[in-house]
Design a protein around this motif. Structure first.
Motif, short mmCIF file in Angstrom:
data_model
loop_
_atom_site.label_atom_id
_atom_site.label_comp_id
_atom_site.label_asym_id
_atom_site.label_seq_id
_atom_site.Cartn_x
_atom_site.Cartn_y
_atom_site.Cartn_z
N TYR A 121 14.86 -3.06 10.22
CA TYR A 121 15.31 -2.71 11.90
C TYR A 121 15.96 -1.66 12.14
N LYS A 150 17.93 -7.84 23.47
CA LYS A 150 16.19 -7.99 23.05
C LYS A 150 15.79 -6.93 21.86
N VAL A 151 14.87 -7.54 21.61
CA VAL A 151 14.38 -7.17 20.11
C VAL A 151 13.31 -6.16 20.53
N ASP A 152 13.10 -5.34 20.09
CA ASP A 152 11.99 -4.77 19.86
C ASP A 152 10.81 -4.36 18.43
N HIS A 153 9.70 -5.16 19.07
CA HIS A 153 9.11 -5.68 18.04
C HIS A 153 7.79 -4.61 17.46
N GLU A 154 7.94 -4.30 18.17
CA GLU A 154 6.47 -3.31 18.46
C GLU A 154 7.36 -1.77 17.88
N ARG A 155 8.59 -0.99 18.32
CA ARG A 155 9.49 -0.30 17.73
C ARG A 155 10.21 -0.43 16.81
N ARG A 156 10.25 -1.61 16.40
CA ARG A 156 11.16 -2.35 14.83
C ARG A 156 12.40 -2.02 15.64
N GLU A 157 13.10 -1.82 16.77
CA GLU A 157 14.44 -2.11 17.25
C GLU A 157 15.27 -3.32 17.37
N LEU A 158 16.12 -3.10 17.56
CA LEU A 158 17.11 -4.02 18.44
C LEU A 158 18.61 -3.24 19.04
N ASP A 164 14.89 -14.83 16.71
CA ASP A 164 15.66 -13.24 17.14
C ASP A 164 16.13 -13.63 18.97
#
Length: 251
Positions: A11, A60-68, A174
């Motif tokens: 990520y 907040k984790v963005d799982h769609e973009r795989r970003e923190l 997460d």
């Protein structure tokens, strides 16, 4: 949300003005199973060092973009206390990081911060009285309770009446960055099955033998609520799982 630790690796960590790098590992306290640091691979940006980030800096984790997202700038990260790629994490280094960023230590009171996990970033207890490392840090200066999620993969899990399987993965929350469950491959005696073992069930960990002793039996495991290796862990499933094993309230 609970996510497989292996799925979180890679990520992207995004500062307010650019990309810092990608998640390479998690360092956690082996008594509380709370993540103390995210280990970030900075790639070609800071080629000779790893970066440690405190969970309190993560948005907040963005799982769609795989970003923190993190509440930091690239300049702040670049100017942070340096940790070389192969250097163990000393308690002094942790203090420097807390002081530099103004972070508060998580759940460790007036000292640096009940369950023990071996890390390539810290010296196992067996080396507590060994000579200093090449970096000049004596293993006794390292926090013996700071461990790596990556290192526990492959450990044998032994129940009250025999082997349960091997650690294949871990589930990470997460939101709070705790590690509530170990994902166990029980294929050696229960073909194709994966089961979850709560951190509450862990009694002892041997870093020498690469074994985890857990307060569960094969009979309990076979009768536990079924879980697929990629299945969701919703509140209802957790409730059933904890009731089955008589574990403390979920997370």
């Amino acid at each position: 949300m609970l996510k497989l630790a292996s799925a979180l690796n890679g990520y992207c960590i995004k500062a307010s003005d650019g990309e810092i790098g990608t998640i390479a590992d998690f360092l956690f306290d082996d008594r509380t199973w709370a993540t103390r640091w995210l280990v970030v691979d900075t790639g070609k940006w800071l080629t000779t060092r790893k970066v440690l980030l405190h969970p309190s800096a993560i948005g907040k984790v963005d799982h769609e973009r795989r970003e923190l997202p993190v509440a930091l700038t690239l300049a702040q990260v670049q100017g942070s206390p340096e940790l070389s790629e192969h250097e163990p994490v000393s308690m002094q280094m942790e203090r420097h990081l807390y002081d530099y960023y103004g972070w508060e230590p998580m759940g460790i009171g007036s000292t640096f911060h009940s369950n023990p996990i071996a890390s390539k970033y810290s010296a196992p207890p067996i080396f507590m009285f060994a000579p200093r490392t090449e970096s000049g840090i004596h293993p006794i200066d390292c926090d013996p309770h700071l461990r790596s999620l990556e290192a526990i993969t492959g450990y044998h899990v032994i129940g009250d009446d025999g082997a349960i399987g091997k650690v294949e993965n871990l589930l990470v929350d997460d939101a709070g960055w705790s590690v509530p469950y170990l994902v166990i491959d029980a294929g050696n005696w229960w073909s194709g099955k994966h089961v979850l073992i709560s951190r509450h069930a862990v009694k002892e960990i041997s870093w020498v033998d690469r074994e985890i002793r857990a307060d569960v039996s094969r009979h309990q495991v076979k009768a536990s609520p079924p879980w697929g290796a990629l299945g969701d862990v919703d509140p209802d499933y957790e409730k059933d799982l904890h009731n089955h094993y008589d574990w403390p309230g979920h997370r």
